[in-house]
Design a protein around this motif. Structure first.
Motif, PDB file in Angstrom:
ATOM      1  N   ARG A   1       0.855  -1.182   0.000  1.00 41.43           N
ATOM      2  CA  ARG A   1       0.000   0.000   0.000  1.00 41.43           C
ATOM      3  C   ARG A   1       0.897   1.240   0.000  1.00 41.43           C
ATOM      4  N   PRO A   2       0.333   2.409  -0.296  1.00 47.91           N
ATOM      5  CA  PRO A   2       1.154   3.630  -0.262  1.00 47.91           C
ATOM      6  C   PRO A   2       1.780   3.830   1.111  1.00 47.91           C
ATOM      7  N   LEU A   3       2.945   4.444   1.131  1.00 49.01           N
ATOM      8  CA  LEU A   3       3.667   4.686   2.377  1.00 49.01           C
ATOM      9  C   LEU A   3       2.851   5.606   3.271  1.00 49.01           C
ATOM     10  N   ARG A   4       2.731   5.230   4.541  1.00 50.95           N
ATOM     11  CA  ARG A   4       2.020   6.069   5.494  1.00 50.95           C
ATOM     12  C   ARG A   4       2.746   6.016   6.828  1.00 50.95           C
ATOM     13  N   VAL A   5       2.422   6.950   7.682  1.00 45.94           N
ATOM     14  CA  VAL A   5       3.015   7.007   9.011  1.00 45.94           C
ATOM     15  C   VAL A   5       1.981   6.526  10.007  1.00 45.94           C
ATOM     16  N   PRO A   6       2.284   5.517  10.847  1.00 48.18           N
ATOM     17  CA  PRO A   6       1.303   5.030  11.809  1.00 48.18           C
ATOM     18  C   PRO A   6       0.858   6.153  12.740  1.00 48.18           C
TER      19      PRO A   6
ATOM     20  N   ALA B   1       5.801  -3.753   1.170  1.00 46.51           N
ATOM     21  CA  ALA B   1       5.031  -4.832   1.785  1.00 46.51           C
ATOM     22  C   ALA B   1       5.492  -5.073   3.214  1.00 46.51           C
ATOM     23  N   ALA B   2       6.808  -4.973   3.439  1.00 41.69           N
ATOM     24  CA  ALA B   2       7.332  -5.137   4.793  1.00 41.69           C
ATOM     25  C   ALA B   2       6.789  -4.048   5.710  1.00 41.69           C
ATOM     26  N   LEU B   3       6.758  -2.801   5.223  1.00 45.89           N
ATOM     27  CA  LEU B   3       6.213  -1.702   6.023  1.00 45.89           C
ATOM     28  C   LEU B   3       4.746  -1.928   6.360  1.00 45.89           C
ATOM     29  N   ASN B   4       3.988  -2.435   5.397  1.00 45.78           N
ATOM     30  CA  ASN B   4       2.583  -2.711   5.653  1.00 45.78           C
ATOM     31  C   ASN B   4       2.418  -3.718   6.780  1.00 45.78           C
ATOM     32  N   GLY B   5       3.235  -4.768   6.742  1.00 48.14           N
ATOM     33  CA  GLY B   5       3.168  -5.782   7.788  1.00 48.14           C
ATOM     34  C   GLY B   5       3.543  -5.217   9.158  1.00 48.14           C
ATOM     35  N   LEU B   6       4.589  -4.397   9.188  1.00 50.42           N
ATOM     36  CA  LEU B   6       5.023  -3.805  10.452  1.00 50.42           C
ATOM     37  C   LEU B   6       3.979  -2.828  10.982  1.00 50.42           C
ATOM     38  N   ASP B   7       3.327  -2.081  10.093  1.00 49.46           N
ATOM     39  CA  ASP B   7       2.266  -1.170  10.521  1.00 49.46           C
ATOM     40  C   ASP B   7       1.097  -1.947  11.125  1.00 49.46           C
ATOM     41  N   GLU B   8       0.769  -3.089  10.540  1.00 52.41           N
ATOM     42  CA  GLU B   8      -0.302  -3.920  11.090  1.00 52.41           C
ATOM     43  C   GLU B   8       0.064  -4.419  12.487  1.00 52.41           C
ATOM     44  N   ALA B   9       1.324  -4.790  12.662  1.00 55.12           N
ATOM     45  CA  ALA B   9       1.778  -5.226  13.985  1.00 55.12           C
ATOM     46  C   ALA B   9       1.674  -4.081  14.986  1.00 55.12           C
TER      47      ALA B   9
ATOM     48  N   GLU C   1      -0.363  -1.505  14.842  1.00 56.12           N
ATOM     49  CA  GLU C   1      -1.764  -1.219  15.123  1.00 56.12           C
ATOM     50  C   GLU C   1      -2.290  -2.144  16.216  1.00 56.12           C
ATOM     51  N   ARG C   2      -1.785  -3.369  16.240  1.00 57.52           N
ATOM     52  CA  ARG C   2      -2.192  -4.326  17.272  1.00 57.52           C
ATOM     53  C   ARG C   2      -1.465  -4.082  18.587  1.00 57.52           C
ATOM     54  N   ASP C   3      -0.204  -3.669  18.511  1.00 64.07           N
ATOM     55  CA  ASP C   3       0.556  -3.384  19.722  1.00 64.07           C
ATOM     56  C   ASP C   3       1.573  -2.280  19.433  1.00 64.07           C
ATOM     57  N   PRO C   4       1.210  -1.022  19.683  1.00 60.60           N
ATOM     58  CA  PRO C   4       2.132   0.087  19.401  1.00 60.60           C
ATOM     59  C   PRO C   4       3.352   0.102  20.312  1.00 60.60           C
ATOM     60  N   ARG C   5       3.416  -0.770  21.314  1.00 60.03           N
ATOM     61  CA  ARG C   5       4.566  -0.835  22.208  1.00 60.03           C
ATOM     62  C   ARG C   5       5.541  -1.947  21.817  1.00 60.03           C
ATOM     63  N   CYS C   6       5.407  -2.456  20.606  1.00 60.72           N
ATOM     64  CA  CYS C   6       6.334  -3.486  20.131  1.00 60.72           C
ATOM     65  C   CYS C   6       7.588  -2.804  19.585  1.00 60.72           C
ATOM     66  N   ALA C   7       8.641  -2.768  20.386  1.00 63.35           N
ATOM     67  CA  ALA C   7       9.877  -2.090  19.983  1.00 63.35           C
ATOM     68  C   ALA C   7      10.471  -2.706  18.728  1.00 63.35           C
ATOM     69  N   TRP C   8      10.368  -4.015  18.587  1.00 63.64           N
ATOM     70  CA  TRP C   8      10.919  -4.690  17.420  1.00 63.64           C
ATOM     71  C   TRP C   8      10.249  -4.212  16.128  1.00 63.64           C
ATOM     72  N   ALA C   9       8.934  -3.940  16.193  1.00 66.34           N
ATOM     73  CA  ALA C   9       8.235  -3.467  14.994  1.00 66.34           C
ATOM     74  C   ALA C   9       8.701  -2.061  14.629  1.00 66.34           C
TER      75      ALA C   9
END
Length: 367
Positions: free
Chosen positions: A6-11, A146-154, A156-164
């Protein structure tokens, strides 16, 4: 399968996460490695398994290292440190043409090993979706968007995931056409370090970004090397590469004596030998030791890892410091030939530089 790009976006949570350090009253300037952060929490058994796997992989026993770490990951899939090292070991097995978990690895030197690794983790994330599996899939996803999309989804589920957040920073730097990538990567990295100040991989990326931007990268590199020494989350290759980054930084900052001392202490280290000798040649040249620099450059050429750079160093020494123009021209000719056949951009540019030097010298050598 992988999420369509998807287009680049900022969480939405980026600004809030970047301010967590102030909210929690933490300073992220002073840090030490953490072993109990969310998604990176170890108990005695899991840490012992990681240490055992690292010893085995450093010794070249990749099969047994994989068996030890795969069992540890299945026992605690939330630990992304274990998952990341497991991916690195699986990649080495694929390159070596070894079976991984009953699957036949790719044996051709031209095979798509990274693609094969992604397909394994893509299937795992589809089979049992979770935040850790989503992050690990994004970590080996060849498509940066695609990698950014996956990390953004992670996130959205847990914004405190430092690894994401760390993954987001790392992935953004791959988007060479994104004009804001450096700023966005820095913000994502700040968010990661606000949540986990002792995140070793994020601290390494922090020092690298500082070096790329022309900042004083030596102190963070030194701090990282001290903190990461003996840590099984970091491979021997990564540790040695960082030592060489520090030596290079010292040379560029005008501290060749410190660089030479570090590089000489690494004598006999097989990892990065060509690069080590090339940096040593630069340090020796800066110290006025032209003969030593020439010797190091010749040995760097013999190591083969930085052949074109080593030839350039020899040409410069012959031309500007040893007053041997004929040998300088021979070296420039070698640079022109070998650099033009290389795929590395820096080698190609050095080849163009060599051709200019040869063209300039031609009238002088004409009868």
């Amino acid at each position: 399968m992988s999420t369509p790009a998807r287009p680049l976006r900022v969480p939405w949570s980026l600004s809030a996460a970047a301010l967590l350090a102030a909210a929690c009253g933490k300073s992220i300037d002073s840090w030490e490695p953490t072993f109990d952060a969310p998604y990176s929490a170890f108990d005695d058994e899991s840490f012992a398994a990681l240490k055992r796997a690292r010893v085995l992989s450093d010794a070249g026993d990749w099969d047994e290292a994989w068996r030890v770490l795969d069992a540890a990951w299945r026992a605690d899939e939330d630990n992304l440190d274990i998952g990341a090292v497991l991916q690195e070991i699986e990649y080495e097995l694929l390159v070596r043409g070894t079976e991984v978990d009953g699957e036949l690895a790719l044996r051709s030197a031209d095979a798509d090993h990274r693609g094969a690794l992604f397909r394994r983790w893509d299937a795992r994330a589809d089979d049992a979706p979770s935040i850790p599996r989503t992050v690990l899939r994004a970590r080996v996803e060849p498509d940066a968007l695609a990698a950014l999309n996956g990390l953004d989804e992670a996130l959205e589920r847990d914004p405190r995931c430092a690894w994401a957040w760390y993954g987001r920073a790392h992935t953004l730097l791959r988007l060479t056409r994104e004009t804001q990538r450096w700023r966005l990567a820095r913000e994502a990295l700040d968010a990661c370090l606000a949540l986990d100040p002792g995140h070793l991989r994020a601290r390494r990326l922090e020092a690298w970004i500082l070096a790329q931007e022309g900042g004083d990268a030596a102190p963070p590199l030194q701090a990282w090397l001290e903190a990461a020494q003996g840590d099984p989350r970091i491979s021997r290759t990564e540790y040695v590469d960082t030592q060489l980054d520090l030596a290079r930084t010292w040379v560029l900052e005008g501290s060749p004596k410190r660089a030479a001392k570090l590089l000489r202490s690494m004598e006999g280290e097989p990892i990065g030998r060509g690069r080590r000798l090339a940096i040593l040649a630069c340090a020796q040249q800066a110290l006025g030791d032209e003969a030593g620099a020439l010797d190091s450059a010749r040995r760097a050429e013999g190591a083969g890892e930085t052949e074109v750079l080593a030839l350039v160093q020899q040409a410069v020494l012959y031309q500007h410091y040893l007053d041997r123009p004929d040998q300088a021209l021979e070296q420039w000719a070698d640079v022109a030939e070998k650099g033009s056949a290389a795929s590395d951009l820096s080698a190609i540019l050095q080849s163009l530089r060599a051709r200019i030097m040869l063209e300039r010298a031609a009238p002088e050598s004409a009868p």
